[in-house]
Design a protein around this motif. Sequence first.
Motif, mmCIF file in Angstrom:
data_model
loop_
_atom_site.group_PDB
_atom_site.id
_atom_site.type_symbol
_atom_site.label_atom_id
_atom_site.label_comp_id
_atom_site.label_asym_id
_atom_site.label_seq_id
_atom_site.Cartn_x
_atom_site.Cartn_y
_atom_site.Cartn_z
ATOM 1 N N LEU A 22 0.807 -1.226 0.000
ATOM 2 C CA LEU A 22 0.000 0.000 0.000
ATOM 3 C C LEU A 22 0.838 1.273 0.000
ATOM 4 O O LEU A 22 0.320 2.355 -0.258
ATOM 5 C CB LEU A 22 -0.937 0.008 1.214
ATOM 6 C CG LEU A 22 -1.986 -1.110 1.240
ATOM 7 C CD1 LEU A 22 -2.793 -1.042 2.533
ATOM 8 C CD2 LEU A 22 -2.899 -1.029 0.024
ATOM 9 N N GLY A 23 2.122 1.167 0.307
ATOM 10 C CA GLY A 23 2.989 2.346 0.264
ATOM 11 C C GLY A 23 2.631 3.396 1.289
ATOM 12 O O GLY A 23 2.693 4.599 1.010
ATOM 13 N N THR A 24 2.293 2.974 2.500
ATOM 14 C CA THR A 24 1.814 3.919 3.516
ATOM 15 C C THR A 24 2.887 4.911 3.959
ATOM 16 O O THR A 24 2.554 6.003 4.438
ATOM 17 C CB THR A 24 1.290 3.163 4.747
ATOM 18 O OG1 THR A 24 2.294 2.256 5.222
ATOM 19 C CG2 THR A 24 0.042 2.367 4.396
ATOM 20 N N ARG A 25 4.173 4.552 3.779
ATOM 21 C CA ARG A 25 5.235 5.482 4.188
ATOM 22 C C ARG A 25 5.272 6.732 3.313
ATOM 23 O O ARG A 25 5.898 7.724 3.676
ATOM 24 C CB ARG A 25 6.596 4.777 4.166
ATOM 25 C CG ARG A 25 6.817 3.858 5.362
ATOM 26 C CD ARG A 25 8.225 3.301 5.373
ATOM 27 N NE ARG A 25 8.412 2.284 4.348
ATOM 28 C CZ ARG A 25 9.564 1.650 4.144
ATOM 29 N NH1 ARG A 25 10.628 1.931 4.858
ATOM 30 N NH2 ARG A 25 9.656 0.717 3.200
ATOM 31 N N PHE A 26 4.611 6.678 2.158
ATOM 32 C CA PHE A 26 4.623 7.832 1.253
ATOM 33 C C PHE A 26 3.256 8.509 1.139
ATOM 34 O O PHE A 26 3.018 9.272 0.207
ATOM 35 C CB PHE A 26 5.122 7.409 -0.132
ATOM 36 C CG PHE A 26 6.619 7.310 -0.233
ATOM 37 C CD1 PHE A 26 7.372 8.380 -0.669
ATOM 38 C CD2 PHE A 26 7.267 6.150 0.130
ATOM 39 C CE1 PHE A 26 8.754 8.293 -0.762
ATOM 40 C CE2 PHE A 26 8.642 6.042 0.051
ATOM 41 C CZ PHE A 26 9.392 7.118 -0.391
ATOM 42 N N LEU A 27 2.378 8.216 2.075
ATOM 43 C CA LEU A 27 1.124 8.957 2.102
ATOM 44 C C LEU A 27 1.389 10.437 2.394
ATOM 45 O O LEU A 27 2.330 10.762 3.100
ATOM 46 C CB LEU A 27 0.204 8.371 3.182
ATOM 47 C CG LEU A 27 -0.467 7.040 2.853
ATOM 48 C CD1 LEU A 27 -1.158 6.461 4.085
ATOM 49 C CD2 LEU A 27 -1.467 7.199 1.711
ATOM 50 N N PRO A 28 0.612 11.349 1.837
ATOM 51 C CA PRO A 28 -0.600 11.136 1.047
ATOM 52 C C PRO A 28 -0.369 10.898 -0.444
ATOM 53 O O PRO A 28 -1.329 10.663 -1.179
ATOM 54 C CB PRO A 28 -1.374 12.438 1.264
ATOM 55 C CG PRO A 28 -0.292 13.474 1.419
ATOM 56 C CD PRO A 28 0.828 12.787 2.171
ATOM 57 N N ALA A 29 0.893 10.955 -0.917
ATOM 58 C CA ALA A 29 1.151 10.795 -2.355
ATOM 59 C C ALA A 29 0.618 9.474 -2.886
ATOM 60 O O ALA A 29 0.129 9.391 -4.019
ATOM 61 C CB ALA A 29 2.644 10.920 -2.635
ATOM 62 N N THR A 30 0.711 8.422 -2.061
ATOM 63 C CA THR A 30 0.325 7.090 -2.522
ATOM 64 C C THR A 30 -1.147 6.758 -2.268
ATOM 65 O O THR A 30 -1.555 5.616 -2.437
ATOM 66 C CB THR A 30 1.217 6.038 -1.844
ATOM 67 O OG1 THR A 30 1.241 6.264 -0.423
ATOM 68 C CG2 THR A 30 2.632 6.105 -2.382
#
Length: 302
Positions: A22-30
């Motif tokens: 899910l790429g949560t480390r790059f939220l909100p971009a992801t």
Amino acid sequence: MNRKIKNEKTRIRKAVIPAAGLGTRFLPATKALPKEMLPIVDIPTIQYIVEEAVESGIEEILIITNSTKHVMENHFDKNYELEERLKASGKMKQLEQIDEIAHLANIFYIRQKEPKGLGDAILCAKSFIGDEPFAVLLGDDVVVNEGGKPALKQLIDQYEETRASIVGVQTVDKKDVSKYGIVAPSQSHPASGRLVKLSDMVEKPETDQAPSQMAVLGRYVLNPEIFELLETQGRGAGNEIQLTDAIKRLMDRQAVYAYDFEGIRYDVGDKFGFIKATIDFSLKREDLKDKVQEYINTLVTK
């Protein structure tokens, strides 16, 4: 004829790229854009991974996705409307780039139904791989080895010598061992250059309990027997099915080696690692390097 079939089944032709996270480390971009599509300068991360596979001799690639990752499929597909507009406006260089992307490799996709871990993602590839040895490339690790072989090709060469599963490793600082899977070299089999036989693997050990400083860094060549083990693998760290646990069980059946591959590795799943990759890659671009270096110089002198 039989010898040809046998050679085909022992040659590394296929690769799996797990990309269902899910790429949560790059939220909100992801939230709307897969992390694998975040660009390093102007090329999506996933494209660097695919290009490494192709440069290593891989012919067919399976990308493990989820229901939100259709944009990756679009990236590696033809876009006739865009191509026609580029042609009409005389942008032939961009047209050539777009066409090359669509013809990089034979790329297939399958969805991981539930986020049950890396081991489960690899298991999704069982039908695609069949009974052949295969490569695995993780999308968070971009490796650059200028003037040398790609990281995956280095592992494939070792597989061709040993016919044993190979995990790609590099030495990390002792303070960082708790971030990685760490391998334990076999005490009864001395290392041969960069190649070492393994006796164990430990997922994210405490600093004082790590068996070495050799960390598993996103490249594998695996024998197909791994699937049988993944099918019966219980949940491990994070309550997920871990590939590391299945490889540990594989060691009880057959030799498994680690290879300390050459190259600069960027952890683009980490924000600072992503920034470092963007800066370094831009400094290698003829169209950007002077402006970027000039800007860096202004920051240093402030």
